[in-house]
Design an enzyme around this catalytic site. Sequence first.
Site: not given
Ligand code: CAA
Ligand code: NAD
Length: 302
Positions: A137, A158, A170, A208
């Site tokens: 991330s 990403h 990304e 992010n």
């Molecule tokens: N597998 C398959 N389909 C899924 C799913 C999954 N795990 N999760 C959701 N869906 C689908 C559902 O089937 C549904 O499809 P339809 O609209 O075609 O029916 C749709 O997505 C919407 O899902 P829900 O109706 O269950 O619920 P919702 O409307 O609340 O949507 C959500 C759920 C898609 C997660 C929505 O809330 C959303 O987009 N949230 C924002 C998520 C976001 O911002 N993600 C980025 C986070 S940052 C990141 O990821 C980067 C990082 O490094 C941290």
């Molecule tokens: P998670 O905790 O759900 O899963 C991490 C997994 O890695 C665990 O199952 C753990 O057992 C496994 N693991 C740890 N060390 C390992 C090794 N040496 N070899 C194989 N497996 C190992 O974490 P997550 O949320 O899936 O995040 C994973 C990566 O993706 C992180 O770098 C995170 O920043 C990135 N990411 C997370 C998100 C999010 O929304 N959670 C979105 C985009 C990117």
Amino acid sequence: LLSHNFSTTTPNNSIQNITVYGSGLMGAGIVQVAAQNGFKVTMVDIEQKFIDRGKEIINASLKRIAKKQHKDDENAQKSFIESTLSNIKTNTDSLKGAENSDLIIEAIVENLQTKQNLFKKLDESANSNAIFASNTSSLPISEISKVTKRQDKFAGLHFFNPVPQMKLVEIIKINQTSEDTYQSLIEVTKKMQKTPVTCKDTPGFIVNRLLVPYLLEAMRLAERGDASIEDVDTAMKLGAGMPMGPFELSDFVGLDTLKSIVDGWRKDGKIDAGLVASVKKLDNLVKDGKLGRKSGEGFYTY
Ligand code: CAA
Ligand code: NAD
């Protein structure tokens, strides 16, 4: 270099076999999307129980998609799920998992040392022309990749949570990433029905960098008592059209992952300190093992 140069040249080494390390929230989703789109995928984690959890995540998601795609045709639903699962192998042996892999995607815990240890080990045993990619991330791709001898075949790839639903990927290039590697990754993301964007190896890449400071500021706002977490979530959904409010989203992403991102940025010192100032509530929740949805409790209880 940062524009969408979807050039027509198909890269020499078109990718067939993909190995994903980490079968958690993200790794399981990446495995599923690759398998759904015809790639042969190996899912690797350190313990069978984590592999089993990854399989549960994949099965639950495939059932949702199958129902959506083949409404009342149970046979079609079944063959969709079975044909996807037939493309997936699993392994708890990291070296064996890399055999015959053309692309290795790492989605393990957000810790630089752990990622470097894995890539260093794989660099010595994986195919010499295998591409390495991290789903990190926030950690610098240049830092993760520097322990390998293949920085020309290294990039960030990403994905976004939930991987089956979020269309964005990304692609993060380092100076050494070759054009062929870049084109191969563009090709793979398009085959996975994703839309790639490209950015430099800077903290937080694109999403992010903008999203995490917003999530933290929401926490500070609630910590000051300016509004409740429920009202902040409602406000951002109804007032800014967000699909989830910041507290729902933080719990969804994982509070441990969020904390790792912010701690890493603070250490890095490249981002304005105010944007990444620590939030006591977040630190305390993670300390207490309350990681959000994945542990059953975070800002909310599940
Ligand atoms: N597998 C398959 N389909 C899924 C799913 C999954 N795990 N999760 C959701 N869906 C689908 C559902 O089937 C549904 O499809 P339809 O609209 O075609 O029916 C749709 O997505 C919407 O899902 P829900 O109706 O269950 O619920 P919702 O409307 O609340 O949507 C959500 C759920 C898609 C997660 C929505 O809330 C959303 O987009 N949230 C924002 C998520 C976001 O911002 N993600 C980025 C986070 S940052 C990141 O990821 C980067 C990082 O490094 C941290
Ligand atoms: P998670 O905790 O759900 O899963 C991490 C997994 O890695 C665990 O199952 C753990 O057992 C496994 N693991 C740890 N060390 C390992 C090794 N040496 N070899 C194989 N497996 C190992 O974490 P997550 O949320 O899936 O995040 C994973 C990566 O993706 C992180 O770098 C995170 O920043 C990135 N990411 C997370 C998100 C999010 O929304 N959670 C979105 C985009 C990117």
